[in-house]
Design a protein around this motif. Structure first.
Motif, mmCIF file in Angstrom:
data_model
loop_
_atom_site.group_PDB
_atom_site.id
_atom_site.type_symbol
_atom_site.label_atom_id
_atom_site.label_comp_id
_atom_site.label_asym_id
_atom_site.label_seq_id
_atom_site.Cartn_x
_atom_site.Cartn_y
_atom_site.Cartn_z
ATOM 1 N N GLN A 52 76.826 23.279 26.387
ATOM 2 C CA GLN A 52 75.810 22.541 25.653
ATOM 3 C C GLN A 52 76.299 22.310 24.229
ATOM 4 N N GLN A 61 75.456 21.513 20.255
ATOM 5 C CA GLN A 61 74.431 21.591 19.220
ATOM 6 C C GLN A 61 74.922 20.887 17.977
ATOM 7 N N TYR A 66 73.509 13.503 22.305
ATOM 8 C CA TYR A 66 73.010 14.690 21.609
ATOM 9 C C TYR A 66 72.516 14.292 20.217
#
Length: 129
Positions: free
Chosen positions: A1, A3, A118
């Motif tokens: 993932q 960030q 994102y």
């Protein structure tokens, strides 16, 4: 993932400067487009600047007409960071600024927020008149 964390926002006087940073963590992409967008109250999110890099050539940058000559986007791959230097700020620049990451080298689509995979949480920039 992945960030994304923005920093550097704040309150500045008309004509002042701020430098925003967007730090990426997690999966590292060798080719990407990172963009800055902003959203003022009651308005849609709008494109500010983007930087696209495919790993072996100079990055491609693009800017909204409203910020050309005043804002500069740059990258530091060693730190996985993209920055936005904002000079000659105006009250119309007041907004929440978001950085986004598109995990492909797509400079032709850099202005479309729907193409980004994102997003960071945003940082407030307020320019006092």
């Amino acid at each position: 993932q992945v960030q994304l964390v923005e920093s550097g926002g704040g309150l500045v006087q008309n004509g002042g400067s701020l430098r925003l940073s967007c730090a990426a963590s997690g999966r590292i992409f060798m080719s990407y487009t990172m963009g800055w967008f902003r959203q003022a109250p009651g308005k849609e999110r709008e494109f500010v600047a983007a930087l696209s890099w495919n790993g072996d050539k100079a990055p491609i940058t693009d800017y909204a007409d409203s910020v050309k000559g005043r804002f500069t986007i740059s990258r530091d791959n060693a730190k996985n960071t993209v920055s936005l230097q904002m000079n000659s700020l105006k009250p119309d620049d007041t907004a929440v600024y978001y950085c986004g990451l598109e995990s492909y080298f797509t400079p032709s689509q850099a202005m479309d927020p729907a193409k980004y995979d994102y997003w960071g949480q945003g940082t407030q920039v307020t320019v006092a008149s």
